[in-house]
Design an enzyme around this catalytic site. Structure first.
Site, PDB file in Angstrom:
ATOM      1  N   SER A 240       0.838  -1.213   0.000  1.00 11.48           N
ATOM      2  CA  SER A 240       0.000   0.000   0.000  1.00 11.48           C
ATOM      3  C   SER A 240       0.869   1.257   0.000  1.00 11.48           C
ATOM      4  O   SER A 240       1.803   1.354  -0.805  1.00 11.48           O
ATOM      5  CB  SER A 240      -0.932  -0.060   1.219  1.00 11.48           C
TER       6      SER A 240
ATOM      7  N   ASP B 241      -9.106  -4.843  -6.016  1.00  9.96           N
ATOM      8  CA  ASP B 241      -8.637  -3.621  -5.333  1.00  9.96           C
ATOM      9  C   ASP B 241      -9.140  -2.386  -6.085  1.00  9.96           C
ATOM     10  O   ASP B 241      -8.778  -2.170  -7.241  1.00  9.96           O
ATOM     11  CB  ASP B 241      -7.103  -3.645  -5.291  1.00  9.96           C
TER      12      ASP B 241
ATOM     13  N   HIS C  97      -8.240  -4.200  -1.517  1.00 12.49           N
ATOM     14  CA  HIS C  97      -6.931  -3.662  -1.167  1.00 12.49           C
ATOM     15  C   HIS C  97      -6.331  -4.349   0.061  1.00 12.49           C
ATOM     16  O   HIS C  97      -5.123  -4.567   0.133  1.00 12.49           O
ATOM     17  CB  HIS C  97      -7.047  -2.159  -0.919  1.00 12.49           C
TER      18      HIS C  97
END
Lengths: 364, 364
Positions: free
Chosen positions: A129, A295, A328
């Site tokens: 991330s 995601d 995600h």
């Protein structure tokens, strides 16, 4: 908000495993927006880490083999200097006097950190991330500092959907009267705004597909209903409520604003004038880019973009698209899919080094 | 919030075209959450309508041929009775004394409306977004009331991602101190909460793909920047800001809460115990379900679900998946794609009726 200079910044980190004599077995992990440096439990701190099961003895990032360092980001509130820290020059909390923060600044702190260990070259740099953006900023600014790069559900630049989302999260915080332009008592703060920001986050950290499977149209039980108009009625609302309650009080609102904005500002193209030029500055032998189809925050086409940009100059680049439905956040929860891929990444590199060192033929 | 009875409810509607002698050329349009009954301009009201270019003389829904009725939903604030209306029993605004609202109730008002025109059977019932849910509730409750059904970017039931999103929108309104549990002065109200709710809406009415194409990482010009920390910096933020400003003041907050909740509660499966049973109650000869691939609010698999559920008992069902990149809002903006499909729907039905009446062979 201007660029500025921090007096005596502090960096919080944790390490696991032993640095070997040649100091070439170190792995540096940069984190996402909200985690601390506590990636995994240890005898010193048995609390469950945010990447428990991925980092540890005999795990995918094997602390029997590697000296693993995880760093709390600059601007965060878990030990490293950030808006909630005391400014040594004034004796007061920085709050909005903290200078404008860029992902590149966090990368610079990472460089200082490995210097303090006398590490010339990392075995690998890892970032999921926001941590992937930080790792990228680190590798672009300090060439030849790492043998390899593992990027997970990240991006070479922020795109408008994610920018809009984070802008809204910041607005929920800034419009909460309790924020008071950043001057709230640090133990309290804009609870309503932070709750909304977290709920909005959870909606984009997961996926509609997972919500369908997990909650459907399930209602909460009658005894949990308050009878208030527009109260929580569906299980999915209760799930968001629980996550919001857990987050509020554990993260400082001003730190959140700075880190969130830093992600918007990140664009690898600013290093050299184009994305190609920026990514070409990354100097590693191997890179693996893992992404997840579901995601919506760091979409799969951004993983592909990273892979294509890094695949120059004879680097070995692998792009792995996983069919996880948890969006995600998959790297935190879909361990059965992520574990073997990350294990493979580290094994392959170990075997490759072995080959280089001993000039032997190897096979996986 | 209990079920209740409304005294002398009022319904606001507009019509275009002429009802023929047989009263069989009427088309009823139910709207999405926020529009009024003003679907298109007319000599009486030249203001641009929300579906201008689709409804009108020689348009896809041709007012030279059809008597088109568009109804403002029960619970809304554009003339039809809703929380912002005066309760004749008390002489005060309903506000939260308005009874619990269901999509089915809006459908019932639609039935009363066509009765008032002496229409036994509509030529077609049309509904985009929430309007598609209302049309479905109308057709399930009143069998044989319409020859055909055109559903656009709608759903047979609310799913958890959309429920979570609407729950968050309601929370931004309810946590705005200016909401005051619904007791705000009607001309003012929870502006901050409504702005946030609208921005969040805009993010899910469009698509990340469109944002990429339209805004990229474009910044606003320096003279438009305020210099405030965390101020608007990117064009995408400025776009959301503009939409929020336009919405606030034009829609009542309590009405928004009621209509938003009504969508969450809608589930065609409540009519007969299963989705199949509920949809089987829809009694039309023809149905067309149009959906858009990039819609994250009413995803394409929900259009397919509708099509499959309606495709029983010899009905003619067409499922059209359009590649528009403007997400849920495509039916309002991607006219070049929607116009021919809607035109085809009405032409085919006209030709079919012609065939039935005159026993002639026809071809498209």
């Amino acid at each position: 908000m201007q660029r500025g200079v921090l007096t005596d910044p502090v960096v919080a980190y944790e390490t696991w495993g032993e640095l070997n004599e040649k100091r070439d077995n170190a792995v540096l992990i940069f984190t996402g927006l909200s985690p601390s440096a506590h990636a995994t439990s240890s005898p010193d701190d048995p609390a469950t880490g945010w990447w428990e099961g991925i980092v540890g003895p005999d795990c995918a990032i094997d602390t029997n083999r590697f000296f693993v360092i995880c760093m709390n980001s600059l601007g965060s509130c878990f030990g490293t200097t950030g808006p909630a820290s005391i400014n040594p020059d004034s004796g007061k909390h920085y709050r909005l006097d903290f200078p404008a923060l860029h992902i590149e600044d966090i990368g610079k702190v990472g460089y200082e950190l490995i210097q303090s260990f006398g590490i010339k070259k990392l075995f690998s740099t890892v970032g999921p991330s926001m941590g992937g953006m930080t790792a990228l900023a680190f590798l672009i600014q300090f060439p030849d500092v790492s043998e390899s790069f593992l990027s997970i559900s990240s991006a070479a630049r922020a795109l408008p959907f994610a920018i809009a989302l984070r802008s809204l999260q910041r607005e929920t915080i800034r419009t909460d009267p309790a924020w008071g332009k950043g001057s709230y008592p640090l133990a309290e703060g804009p609870i309503i705004g932070m709750r909304l920001a977290r709920k909005l986050g959870m909606m984009t950290y997961r996926s509609a597909q997972e919500f369908d499977k997990r909650f459907g149209r399930e209602r909460i039980s009658e005894e949990r209903q308050t009878g208030d108009p527009f109260c929580i009625d569906f299980e999915v609302e209760s799930y968001l409520e629980a996550h919001a309650s857990k987050f509020v009080g554990s993260f400082d609102a001003n730190c959140y604003l700075y880190l969130s904005r830093a992600m918007d500002l990140f664009d690898a193209a600013e290093h050299g004038g184009s994305l190609e030029a920026g990514l070409a500055r990354v100097c590693v032998d191997r890179a693996m880019l893992i992404g997840v189809e579901s995601d919506i925050l760091f979409p799969i086409h951004q993983q592909r973009e990273l892979a294509e940009g890094l695949d120059v100059g004879g680097r070995q680049v692998e792009f792995i698209e996983l069919p996880s439905i948890q969006g995600h956040d998959s790297f935190l929860v879909d361990m059965d899919r992520f574990r073997p891929v990350i294990t493979h990444f580290f094994n392959q590199q170990v075997l490759k080094l072995y080959k280089k060192d001993r000039d032997k033929v190897w096979q996986i």
